[in-house]
Design an enzyme around this catalytic site. Structure first.
Site, PDB file in Angstrom:
ATOM      1  N   GLY A   1       0.893  -1.267  -0.086  1.00  0.00           N
ATOM      2  CA  GLY A   1       0.020   0.046  -0.121  1.00  0.00           C
ATOM      3  C   GLY A   1       0.919   1.216  -0.020  1.00  0.00           C
ATOM      4  O   GLY A   1       0.299   2.378  -0.348  1.00  0.00           O
ATOM      5  N   SER A   2       2.105   1.396   0.829  1.00  0.00           N
ATOM      6  CA  SER A   2       2.994   2.172   0.411  1.00  0.00           C
ATOM      7  C   SER A   2       3.718   1.859  -0.895  1.00  0.00           C
ATOM      8  O   SER A   2       4.542   0.737  -0.928  1.00  0.00           O
ATOM      9  CB  SER A   2       4.051   2.201   1.511  1.00  0.00           C
TER      10      SER A   2
ATOM     11  N   HIS B   1      28.606   2.840  13.416  1.00  0.00           N
ATOM     12  CA  HIS B   1      28.937   4.269  13.276  1.00  0.00           C
ATOM     13  C   HIS B   1      27.934   5.037  14.141  1.00  0.00           C
ATOM     14  O   HIS B   1      27.703   6.375  13.229  1.00  0.00           O
ATOM     15  CB  HIS B   1      29.464   4.381  12.063  1.00  0.00           C
TER      16      HIS B   1
ATOM     17  N   GLU C   1      19.824   1.234   0.690  1.00  0.00           N
ATOM     18  CA  GLU C   1      19.317   0.883   1.816  1.00  0.00           C
ATOM     19  C   GLU C   1      17.699   0.335   2.026  1.00  0.00           C
ATOM     20  O   GLU C   1      17.489  -0.288   2.702  1.00  0.00           O
ATOM     21  CB  GLU C   1      19.541   1.986   2.694  1.00  0.00           C
TER      22      GLU C   1
ATOM     23  N   GLN D   1      28.141  11.313   8.444  1.00  0.00           N
ATOM     24  CA  GLN D   1      27.972   9.849   8.651  1.00  0.00           C
ATOM     25  C   GLN D   1      27.580   9.418   9.966  1.00  0.00           C
ATOM     26  O   GLN D   1      27.658   8.304  10.510  1.00  0.00           O
ATOM     27  CB  GLN D   1      29.564   9.329   8.713  1.00  0.00           C
TER      28      GLN D   1
END
Length: 635
Positions: free
Chosen positions: A114-115, A425, A376, A437
């Site tokens: 749905g997204s 990190h 990602e 970062q």
């Protein structure tokens, strides 16, 4: 079915989509009607699925990426005999399994959609599982809308599917020309989609999406392609079959204005039942155990995935107290050990495995290590697809870059998915690399996700234990690791229950409580030593479980000291300070609460300089405690 029967089945799907949306008073029937011919041919001639055994790993998978077309999906389920007409008409009603967009409340829905732009990336994860892990000859069918082809996440998936040669991935694009507010970018230019997909190495088939014979041939061609994924690009018309809405703007997301007339125009209700082809027998792995392909599973058989609860515990790495080790390194070593104990664990990384330390898992278990490069969204979507097929994924990247995938994490929770996310990190403590970062918002992001678990270890042994514990949890699990080496303060046999904390300093005369996690635990301990030398004893709590939080320990500390200071390498919003404050939001007596966090914009500097500049080092903590204690005891 003969082609005339397929046409009738498609009309039935349109009628039922109209009926469902009309009963609900809302929904997207026109988006369902455009894809009805595609869905009818797929269900009757190409889908291999046992509706009585949705977990069978040999089943084909069907993902409705255009989840707003849920009336069509539910009408398919009715045609297959999985739901009845009475349930179909509960669409979008309270307590119905037939939600506005599909969710795994239905056993045949693997993931929530749905997204837009998420179905294909999740399908990539499922296809990776089928081809390289389960090694079964199933197909992953993804029905996409043309509007969502503008999403960047789709093209992350397109490239990754081609690179991995996912010939078991079959994308069907319903090119109905109209989006929510008007025409799509390319409207009915099928070649525009085909050229882009072919440039990424896909096989493409362009087809009239309302010609069931042509669609059947296109899906047959798609099913037979080896070595690369295939996209069937189908020209359709939104609201097909009802003149009042067909190919007309302004009809998106609304029931038809005259459902009764529309149903009559479509030829009235039908009650065609489809006998869906069962999946073939296929060799599958027993996911709870290390090894190659397992038994051959016949259609309808229940697969034994292995009783992972009875497996021997992993031989976790052991670190000597008094030494120093980075928690990211402990994570990598522990994950490799967990992979040796559990054959269902897989590791995913976004081209930073040498930094996140997933490279240790890759060295020992290369067949269960998946590289997603710098993508990602696809990383998290891949994890969602893998867990839907029974695998236990650990997906790792820098904490800062997980924020790119927030919508995928949010939707993973809607999917009731069980995935492990690891962000390395974190915070200003990474030092000279600077703010681009530094993960400074990740705790807030992950704490806000429904049903999530958020963990932030401070030393190597604690990290190893938590890595193993995560595999047994439900929902979204997040582990925050640090770049630099930190002192090992716990023994290797110490236990760290989820929802717990550790009191590292305490005494009857404590004047305040310092609550920390991760790198700030060590700063808090140094501050406590300095304060003790000045005659100000303090309690120190290691809040390694940021969600769920240890309310009882915090309550005891607040009652004993009256003053609580939180210190975190994170923004003040949504992190440890808020977690502690929320522990006292139920009306119980609240202590005086002060929060130390990263308020400014960091620049390049050494880790020690960064902590001091942010006001979260030992010196800053001691100064804040002195001020807090002085104000707390002032008349």
């Amino acid at each position: 079915m003969r082609y005339e029967e397929l046409t009738e089945l498609a009309r039935q799907l349109r009628v039922d989509s109209v009926r469902a949306a009309d009963a609900a008073g809302s929904g997207h029937p026109t988006s369902s009607m455009s894809a009805a011919d595609l869905a009818a041919v797929l269900l009757a001639h190409h889908l291999r699925y046992d509706f009585s055994d949705p977990g069978n790993p040999a089943n084909d998978r069907l993902i409705f990426s255009k989840g707003h077309a849920s009336p069509l999906l539910y009408s398919l389920y009715k045609a297959a005999g999985a739901v009845d007409d009475e349930e179909l008409l509960t669409f979008r009603k309270r307590d119905s399994r037939l939600e506005g967009h599909p969710t795994p409340l239905l056993p045949w829905v693997d993931v929530a959609t749905g997204s837009l732009g998420q179905g294909l990336p999740v399908g990539v994860g499922m296809a990776l599982a089928g081809k390289y892990l389960d090694r079964v000859p199933n197909r992953i069918w993804v029905l996409s809308g043309d509007s969502e082809m503008a999403e960047g996440s789709v093209w992350e998936a397109v490239e990754h599917a081609s690179f991995e040669q996912l010939d078991n991935l079959k994308l069907i694009i319903d090119v109905n020309r109209l989006g929510q507010r008007g025409p799509t970018r390319h409207q009915h230019d099928l070649g525009a989609y085909a050229r882009r997909l072919r440039a990424f190495g896909w096989h493409t088939v362009e087809v009239d999406g309302h010609d069931v014979e042509a669609v059947d041939k296109a899906l047959t061609e798609a099913a037979g392609v080896d070595g690369r994924p295939t996209a069937v690009i189908a020209a359709t018309r939104k609201g097909r079959g009802v003149a009042a809405v067909e190919d007309r703007e302004g009809k998106h997301g609304k029931p038809l204005p005259d459902a009764e007339a529309a149903i009559e125009e479509l030829g009235g209700p039908r009650f065609i039942r489809v006998e869906v082809e069962p999946p073939p027998a296929a060799p599958v792995r027993h996911a709870g155990h290390v090894g190659d392909a397992g038994d051959v599973v016949d259609a309808g058989d229940v697969v034994d995935a292995g009783d992972v609860g009875d497996l021997a515990p992993p031989a976790l790495p052991r670190f000597e107290p008094g030494t120093e080790e980075a928690t990211r390194t402990a994570y990598g070593r522990a994950l490799a050990a967990l992979g040796s104990a559990r054959g269902d664990v897989v590791a995913l990384d976004a081209e930073v495995g040498d930094s996140t330390r997933t490279e240790y898992f890759k060295e020992e278990h290369p067949d269960r290590y998946l590289e997603f490069y710098i993508a990602e969204q696809q990383l998290v979507a891949g994890a969602v697809g893998l867990q839907a097929r029974g695998w236990v994924p650990y997906a790792s990247t820098f904490a800062a870059f997980l924020t790119r995938a927030h919508d995928f994490i949010r939707m993973a929770a809607v999917s009731r998915a069980g995935i492990n996310l690891v962000g390395s990190h974190a915070g200003v403590a990474i030092g000279e690399d600077g703010p681009s970062q530094m993960g400074l918002e990740d705790l807030a992001m992950l704490r806000s996700v429904h049903g999530s678990t958020v963990l932030y270890p401070c030393d190597a042994n604690q990290t190893a234990r938590l890595v193993a514990a995560m595999a047994e949890l439900d929902g979204i699990r997040y582990l925050r690791t640090s770049r630099g080496e930190t002192p090992v303060i716990y023994g290797p046999d110490e236990e760290f229950p989820i929802g717990g904390s550790k009191v590292l300093r305490s005494g009857d005369g404590d004047k305040a409580t310092i609550v920390a996690a991760g790198v700030t635990v060590h700063e808090a301990l140094r501050a406590a030593d300095a304060l003790a030398a000045d005659g100000i004893p303090v309690r120190v709590v290691d809040l390694y479980s940021v969600k769920p939080v240890d309310v009882d320990t915090l309550d005891d500390a607040a009652r004993a000291t009256g003053c609580v200071l939180t210190v975190e390498d994170h923004r003040p919003e949504g992190g440890i300070g808020d977690a502690v404050a929320e522990a006292f939001s139920d009306g119980r007596p609240a202590p005086r609460l002060v929060r130390l966090a990263v308020h400014g914009m960091p620049a390049s500097a050494t880790p020690r300089e960064q902590l001091h500049a942010a006001g979260i080092d030992a010196e800053s903590i001691a100064a804040a405690v002195k001020l807090l204690v002085e104000e707390a005891v002032a008349p």
